[in-house]
Design a protein around this motif. Structure first.
Motif, PDB file in Angstrom:
ATOM      1  N   VAL A  64       5.814  -4.305 -10.942  1.00  0.00           N
ATOM      2  CA  VAL A  64       6.058  -2.883 -11.200  1.00  0.00           C
ATOM      3  C   VAL A  64       5.529  -2.023 -10.050  1.00  0.00           C
ATOM      4  CG1 VAL A  64       5.414  -0.954 -12.725  1.00  0.00           C
ATOM      5  CG2 VAL A  64       6.167  -3.137 -13.707  1.00  0.00           C
ATOM      6  N   GLN A  65       4.444  -2.476  -9.411  1.00  0.00           N
ATOM      7  CA  GLN A  65       3.864  -1.739  -8.281  1.00  0.00           C
ATOM      8  C   GLN A  65       4.534  -2.073  -6.946  1.00  0.00           C
ATOM      9  OE1 GLN A  65      -0.580  -1.382  -8.383  1.00  0.00           O
ATOM     10  NE2 GLN A  65      -0.332  -2.809 -10.098  1.00  0.00           N
ATOM     11  N   GLY A  66       5.581  -2.905  -6.986  1.00  0.00           N
ATOM     12  CA  GLY A  66       6.374  -3.139  -5.787  1.00  0.00           C
ATOM     13  C   GLY A  66       6.256  -4.506  -5.136  1.00  0.00           C
ATOM     14  N   GLU A  67       5.550  -5.445  -5.755  1.00  0.00           N
ATOM     15  CA  GLU A  67       5.440  -6.783  -5.171  1.00  0.00           C
ATOM     16  C   GLU A  67       6.684  -7.581  -5.548  1.00  0.00           C
ATOM     17  OE1 GLU A  67       2.575 -10.732  -5.174  1.00  0.00           O
ATOM     18  OE2 GLU A  67       1.765  -8.866  -5.977  1.00  0.00           O
ATOM     19  N   LYS A  68       7.731  -7.362  -4.750  1.00  0.00           N
ATOM     20  CA  LYS A  68       9.015  -7.995  -4.989  1.00  0.00           C
ATOM     21  C   LYS A  68       9.802  -8.007  -3.699  1.00  0.00           C
ATOM     22  CE  LYS A  68      10.386  -4.698  -8.138  1.00  0.00           C
ATOM     23  NZ  LYS A  68      11.375  -3.994  -8.967  1.00  0.00           N
TER      24      LYS A  68
ATOM     25  N   SER B 102       0.820  -1.216   0.000  1.00  0.00           N
ATOM     26  CA  SER B 102       0.000   0.000   0.000  1.00  0.00           C
ATOM     27  C   SER B 102       0.852   1.264   0.000  1.00  0.00           C
ATOM     28  CB  SER B 102      -0.933   0.002   1.211  1.00  0.00           C
ATOM     29  OG  SER B 102      -0.178  -0.087   2.409  1.00  0.00           O
ATOM     30  N   SER B 103       2.106   1.152   0.438  1.00  0.00           N
ATOM     31  CA  SER B 103       3.019   2.294   0.447  1.00  0.00           C
ATOM     32  C   SER B 103       4.449   1.774   0.530  1.00  0.00           C
ATOM     33  CB  SER B 103       2.729   3.195   1.651  1.00  0.00           C
ATOM     34  OG  SER B 103       3.109   2.530   2.848  1.00  0.00           O
ATOM     35  N   PRO B 104       5.451   2.633   0.251  1.00  0.00           N
ATOM     36  CA  PRO B 104       6.848   2.197   0.359  1.00  0.00           C
ATOM     37  C   PRO B 104       7.201   1.676   1.758  1.00  0.00           C
ATOM     38  CG  PRO B 104       6.749   4.236  -0.868  1.00  0.00           C
ATOM     39  CD  PRO B 104       5.354   3.977  -0.328  1.00  0.00           C
ATOM     40  N   SER B 105       6.568   2.227   2.794  1.00  0.00           N
ATOM     41  CA  SER B 105       6.876   1.757   4.149  1.00  0.00           C
ATOM     42  C   SER B 105       6.258   0.391   4.431  1.00  0.00           C
ATOM     43  CB  SER B 105       6.390   2.780   5.177  1.00  0.00           C
ATOM     44  OG  SER B 105       4.982   2.866   5.141  1.00  0.00           O
ATOM     45  N   ASP B 106       5.388  -0.071   3.540  1.00  0.00           N
ATOM     46  CA  ASP B 106       4.731  -1.366   3.682  1.00  0.00           C
ATOM     47  C   ASP B 106       5.394  -2.420   2.789  1.00  0.00           C
ATOM     48  OD1 ASP B 106       2.707  -3.046   4.737  1.00  0.00           O
ATOM     49  OD2 ASP B 106       1.480  -2.752   2.940  1.00  0.00           O
ATOM     50  N   SER B 107       6.578  -2.112   2.255  1.00  0.00           N
ATOM     51  CA  SER B 107       7.208  -3.017   1.293  1.00  0.00           C
ATOM     52  C   SER B 107       7.891  -4.200   1.977  1.00  0.00           C
ATOM     53  CB  SER B 107       8.215  -2.255   0.431  1.00  0.00           C
ATOM     54  OG  SER B 107       9.410  -2.071   1.138  1.00  0.00           O
TER      55      SER B 107
ATOM     56  N   PRO C 191      19.941  -8.173  15.468  1.00  0.00           N
ATOM     57  CA  PRO C 191      21.233  -7.521  15.388  1.00  0.00           C
ATOM     58  C   PRO C 191      21.146  -6.373  14.399  1.00  0.00           C
ATOM     59  CG  PRO C 191      21.238  -9.492  14.067  1.00  0.00           C
ATOM     60  CD  PRO C 191      19.887  -9.409  14.753  1.00  0.00           C
ATOM     61  N   SER C 192      22.273  -5.817  14.031  1.00  0.00           N
ATOM     62  CA  SER C 192      22.244  -4.725  13.072  1.00  0.00           C
ATOM     63  C   SER C 192      21.583  -5.210  11.792  1.00  0.00           C
ATOM     64  CB  SER C 192      23.656  -4.239  12.799  1.00  0.00           C
ATOM     65  OG  SER C 192      24.443  -5.315  12.329  1.00  0.00           O
ATOM     66  N   PRO C 193      20.892  -4.309  11.067  1.00  0.00           N
ATOM     67  CA  PRO C 193      20.148  -4.726   9.888  1.00  0.00           C
ATOM     68  C   PRO C 193      21.038  -5.218   8.762  1.00  0.00           C
ATOM     69  CG  PRO C 193      19.955  -2.356  10.246  1.00  0.00           C
ATOM     70  CD  PRO C 193      20.750  -2.924  11.370  1.00  0.00           C
ATOM     71  N   ALA C 194      20.462  -6.049   7.911  1.00  0.00           N
ATOM     72  CA  ALA C 194      21.159  -6.541   6.731  1.00  0.00           C
ATOM     73  C   ALA C 194      21.377  -5.378   5.775  1.00  0.00           C
ATOM     74  CB  ALA C 194      20.308  -7.628   6.068  1.00  0.00           C
ATOM     75  N   PRO C 195      22.295  -5.527   4.816  1.00  0.00           N
ATOM     76  CA  PRO C 195      22.527  -4.450   3.855  1.00  0.00           C
ATOM     77  C   PRO C 195      21.230  -4.031   3.179  1.00  0.00           C
ATOM     78  CG  PRO C 195      24.156  -6.185   3.599  1.00  0.00           C
ATOM     79  CD  PRO C 195      23.147  -6.665   4.604  1.00  0.00           C
ATOM     80  N   SER C 196      21.068  -2.751   2.973  1.00  0.00           N
ATOM     81  CA  SER C 196      19.828  -2.199   2.458  1.00  0.00           C
ATOM     82  C   SER C 196      19.631  -2.471   0.973  1.00  0.00           C
ATOM     83  CB  SER C 196      19.808  -0.688   2.693  1.00  0.00           C
ATOM     84  OG  SER C 196      18.697  -0.118   2.069  1.00  0.00           O
ATOM     85  N   PRO C 197      18.483  -3.034   0.599  1.00  0.00           N
ATOM     86  CA  PRO C 197      18.179  -3.214  -0.811  1.00  0.00           C
ATOM     87  C   PRO C 197      18.000  -1.871  -1.521  1.00  0.00           C
ATOM     88  CG  PRO C 197      16.834  -4.676   0.509  1.00  0.00           C
ATOM     89  CD  PRO C 197      17.538  -3.729   1.439  1.00  0.00           C
ATOM     90  N   ALA C 198      17.920  -0.792  -0.758  1.00  0.00           N
ATOM     91  CA  ALA C 198      17.781   0.534  -1.361  1.00  0.00           C
ATOM     92  C   ALA C 198      19.012   0.877  -2.186  1.00  0.00           C
ATOM     93  CB  ALA C 198      17.560   1.586  -0.281  1.00  0.00           C
ATOM     94  N   LEU C 199      20.110   0.153  -1.986  1.00  0.00           N
ATOM     95  CA  LEU C 199      21.307   0.385  -2.780  1.00  0.00           C
ATOM     96  C   LEU C 199      21.085  -0.003  -4.230  1.00  0.00           C
ATOM     97  CD1 LEU C 199      24.017  -0.906  -0.285  1.00  0.00           C
ATOM     98  CD2 LEU C 199      23.360   1.461  -0.773  1.00  0.00           C
ATOM     99  N   LEU C 200      20.103  -0.844  -4.450  1.00  0.00           N
ATOM    100  CA  LEU C 200      19.758  -1.174  -5.826  1.00  0.00           C
ATOM    101  C   LEU C 200      19.120   0.045  -6.476  1.00  0.00           C
ATOM    102  CD1 LEU C 200      18.142  -4.676  -5.390  1.00  0.00           C
ATOM    103  CD2 LEU C 200      20.332  -4.148  -6.420  1.00  0.00           C
ATOM    104  N   GLU C 201      19.207   0.127  -7.768  1.00  0.00           N
ATOM    105  CA  GLU C 201      18.600   1.264  -8.452  1.00  0.00           C
ATOM    106  C   GLU C 201      17.099   1.105  -8.605  1.00  0.00           C
ATOM    107  OE1 GLU C 201      20.766   1.914 -12.059  1.00  0.00           O
ATOM    108  OE2 GLU C 201      22.670   1.794 -11.013  1.00  0.00           O
ATOM    109  N   ALA C 202      16.586  -0.082  -8.316  1.00  0.00           N
ATOM    110  CA  ALA C 202      15.153  -0.319  -8.451  1.00  0.00           C
ATOM    111  C   ALA C 202      14.397   0.291  -7.287  1.00  0.00           C
ATOM    112  CB  ALA C 202      14.888  -1.823  -8.481  1.00  0.00           C
ATOM    113  N   GLN C 203      13.202   0.731  -7.581  1.00  0.00           N
ATOM    114  CA  GLN C 203      12.334   1.220  -6.515  1.00  0.00           C
ATOM    115  C   GLN C 203      11.487   0.037  -6.067  1.00  0.00           C
ATOM    116  OE1 GLN C 203       9.588   4.239  -7.670  1.00  0.00           O
ATOM    117  NE2 GLN C 203       9.018   4.719  -5.587  1.00  0.00           N
ATOM    118  N   ALA C 204      11.797  -0.477  -4.894  1.00  0.00           N
ATOM    119  CA  ALA C 204      11.098  -1.657  -4.391  1.00  0.00           C
ATOM    120  C   ALA C 204      10.283  -1.283  -3.184  1.00  0.00           C
ATOM    121  CB  ALA C 204      12.102  -2.743  -4.030  1.00  0.00           C
ATOM    122  N   VAL C 205       9.121  -1.866  -3.081  1.00  0.00           N
ATOM    123  CA  VAL C 205       8.222  -1.567  -1.981  1.00  0.00           C
ATOM    124  C   VAL C 205       8.015  -2.815  -1.130  1.00  0.00           C
ATOM    125  CG1 VAL C 205       5.956  -0.627  -1.427  1.00  0.00           C
ATOM    126  CG2 VAL C 205       7.074   0.023  -3.546  1.00  0.00           C
ATOM    127  N   PRO C 206       8.440  -2.838   0.219  1.00  0.00           N
ATOM    128  CA  PRO C 206       8.269  -3.998   1.111  1.00  0.00           C
ATOM    129  C   PRO C 206       6.999  -4.015   1.972  1.00  0.00           C
ATOM    130  CG  PRO C 206      10.377  -2.875   1.423  1.00  0.00           C
ATOM    131  CD  PRO C 206       9.556  -2.039   0.485  1.00  0.00           C
TER     132      PRO C 206
END
Length: 188
Positions: free
Chosen positions: A118-122, A40-45, A147-162
């Motif tokens: 395309v809408q972020g279901e990935k 429903s939103s990027p924060s919900d990806s 523990p500390s978080p895993a490396p951020s998928p935001a480093l990818l150039e794709a816009q992914a929504v969790p």
């Protein structure tokens, strides 16, 4: 004699509990049954959810979804970025999918519906090397300290929504089957 038996039972309980905690875990994707969907939103990806977890070699990801209307595709990084559904490494459509993480490194999953992807279901996850460290997970079928978080998928150039963080934990998921075996030994 009773004291010795009790001590042995308590030791057995903690031994089985420790063995269970060291074993591989089944992780419910998104922490709930309804997580494999267009967020429903990027924060919900799902990627936001995955950032708070550590995945280890031997763990399994579990998806629960409507297999008649959706599917899960395991793809390359390029297919993930472009939502390319045409040539997946693996395709799952049963509605109850389990994928064992058998190596360290990145794993990429997308919806079999290109428009959903395309809408972020990935989902992009990073599996930690099997060297050292215990299993620390939050969400899914178990809970624990994070523990500390895993490396951020935001480093990818794709816009992914969790998806939203949620926990489907229960007493069984917290102490596991071996914990219950140990408890049964104590009670007998």
């Amino acid at each position: 004699m009773a004291q010795r038996t009790l001590t042995c039972c308590v030791f057995s309980f903690f031994f089985f509990l420790l063995v269970d905690l060291a074993c591989c875990k089944e992780i419910l994707v998104g922490g709930k049954h309804s997580a494999w969907k267009v967020p429903s939103s990027p924060s919900d990806s799902l990627n936001k959810w995955a950032e708070s977890l550590r995945f280890h070699v031997g763990d399994s990801l579990v998806w629960k979804y409507d297999g008649e209307n959706d599917s899960v595709l395991q793809v390359t990084k390029e297919a993930y970025i472009n939502c390319n559904t045409t040539n997946p490494a693996a395709s799952y459509s049963s509605g109850d999918t389990k994928v064992k993480l058998e190596r360290s490194g990145s794993f990429f999953f997308i919806s079999g519906s290109k428009s959903n992807c395309v809408q972020g279901e990935k989902l992009h996850i990073v599996v930690m090397s099997s060297r050292g460290g215990g299993h620390h997970h939050t969400g899914g079928f178990f809970t624990g300290s994070a523990p500390s978080p895993a490396p951020s998928p935001a480093l990818l150039e794709a816009q992914a929504v969790p998806p939203a963080t949620g926990s489907a934990s229960s007493l069984t998921s917290r102490i596991g089957v071996f914990g219950f075996v140990g408890l049964a030994i104590i009670l007998l």
